[in-house]
Motif scaffolding. Sequence first.
Motif, short mmCIF file in Angstrom:
data_model
loop_
_atom_site.label_atom_id
_atom_site.label_comp_id
_atom_site.label_asym_id
_atom_site.label_seq_id
_atom_site.Cartn_x
_atom_site.Cartn_y
_atom_site.Cartn_z
N SER A 50 0.82 -1.05 0.00
CA SER A 50 0.07 0.04 0.00
C SER A 50 1.03 1.23 0.05
O SER A 50 0.42 2.41 -0.01
CB SER A 50 -0.92 0.13 1.18
OG SER A 50 -0.24 -0.03 2.39
N TYR A 52 3.13 1.83 -2.22
CA TYR A 52 3.73 2.10 -3.49
C TYR A 52 3.27 3.26 -4.55
O TYR A 52 2.14 3.29 -4.83
CB TYR A 52 3.77 0.76 -4.34
CG TYR A 52 4.36 0.94 -5.78
CD1 TYR A 52 5.66 0.47 -5.76
CD2 TYR A 52 3.40 1.01 -6.99
CE1 TYR A 52 6.08 0.51 -7.25
CE2 TYR A 52 4.03 1.32 -8.15
CZ TYR A 52 5.51 0.87 -8.49
OH TYR A 52 6.23 1.05 -9.45
N TYR A 53 4.26 4.45 -4.81
CA TYR A 53 3.61 5.66 -5.31
C TYR A 53 4.54 5.88 -6.75
O TYR A 53 4.43 6.76 -7.11
CB TYR A 53 3.79 6.56 -4.43
CG TYR A 53 3.09 6.50 -3.05
CD1 TYR A 53 1.72 6.72 -3.22
CD2 TYR A 53 3.87 6.46 -1.80
CE1 TYR A 53 0.88 6.59 -2.14
CE2 TYR A 53 3.04 6.08 -0.81
CZ TYR A 53 1.49 6.24 -0.98
OH TYR A 53 0.84 6.10 0.32
N ASP A 55 4.97 4.77 -9.67
CA ASP A 55 4.08 4.85 -11.02
C ASP A 55 3.37 6.32 -11.07
O ASP A 55 3.49 7.05 -12.04
CB ASP A 55 3.22 3.90 -11.34
CG ASP A 55 3.84 2.47 -11.73
OD1 ASP A 55 4.94 2.64 -12.09
OD2 ASP A 55 3.11 1.68 -11.67
N SER A 56 2.73 6.78 -9.86
CA SER A 56 2.17 7.94 -9.88
C SER A 56 3.14 9.12 -9.67
O SER A 56 2.98 10.30 -10.61
CB SER A 56 1.24 8.13 -8.85
OG SER A 56 1.85 8.07 -7.46
N VAL A 57 4.39 9.03 -9.08
CA VAL A 57 5.20 9.99 -9.21
C VAL A 57 5.96 10.13 -10.40
O VAL A 57 6.08 11.33 -10.93
CB VAL A 57 6.62 9.61 -8.12
CG1 VAL A 57 7.68 10.67 -8.18
CG2 VAL A 57 5.75 9.76 -6.72
N LYS A 174 8.12 10.08 -1.63
CA LYS A 174 7.32 9.07 -2.08
C LYS A 174 8.02 7.73 -2.65
O LYS A 174 7.26 6.71 -2.81
CB LYS A 174 6.05 9.64 -2.81
CG LYS A 174 5.19 10.46 -2.05
CD LYS A 174 4.09 10.79 -2.81
CE LYS A 174 3.02 11.32 -2.06
NZ LYS A 174 1.67 11.63 -2.79
N ALA A 175 9.17 7.96 -3.00
CA ALA A 175 9.89 6.91 -4.09
C ALA A 175 10.77 6.36 -3.52
O ALA A 175 11.25 5.22 -3.06
CB ALA A 175 9.89 7.24 -5.58
N THR A 178 10.60 5.41 0.56
CA THR A 178 9.92 4.30 0.53
C THR A 178 10.54 2.97 0.12
O THR A 178 10.53 1.87 0.76
CB THR A 178 8.42 4.29 -0.42
OG1 THR A 178 7.64 5.38 0.07
CG2 THR A 178 7.73 3.14 -0.28
#
Length: 228
Positions: A50, A52-53, A55-57, A174-175, A178
């Motif tokens: 939950s 994992y960001y 791709d959106s970043v 966020k990347a 994480t």
Amino acid sequence: MIAHKKKFTTGLVLIAMFIVILVAIFMPLFNGHNGLEYLDNLYNSISKGSAYYIDSVRTEVQSLEQSDLTVNLTMASEVQAQQTVSLFMKAGAQVGQEGNQLTVTGNMAKILGYCLDDAQLMYDNDGAAVSAKYGYAEKAALYNWWSALKSMDFSLKKQKQFKAAKIADMVKAKAVETAYNYYGIEAQNISDRFGVVLFSLIFYVVYTLWYGFGIMDLFEGWGLRLEH
């Protein structure tokens, strides 16, 4: 003097059983780990999915303008600066070093995209690929990215490149963070371990109440009572 032998005995048995289970919890009975370590690893593996960001970043990074920018970075030491040079050069940037100071010129979208590639590898626990790129430990490489992005955010804001600064900070938080924190942990879906999760939560509540009732019965059996 025991006032209520039955209550005292009940409390004593509850506390004794509580201690036996507590000792068992701290023994390496779960694949070489104790109960707390096992549950800590379980919840970390569940939370990884939950968190994992990347791709959106990456979508945000691709929205940056394609023009080159120059940023001045301050690293913690000359050694860290030298290690960080290879990160930016692999990303296609031009890098100058003077002591612990770096001057980096390049396309921010390309640099940040390359950083996200390393974060993805680390998130997938493929640290060997990152280490092979730069010739030193993978976690050190990712930490150097984190330090560089922190300094980059400051430099971009000084140039009033606020959008680029915001996205650089997003990549860091966020990347890179994480991927670094979850490196080595295998992601699991909570639905696959729902039974264990539910049992652990119920056990925590029951075990806490168990101790409370044991203490209460023990002292009431001893003749001590709480009164207003």
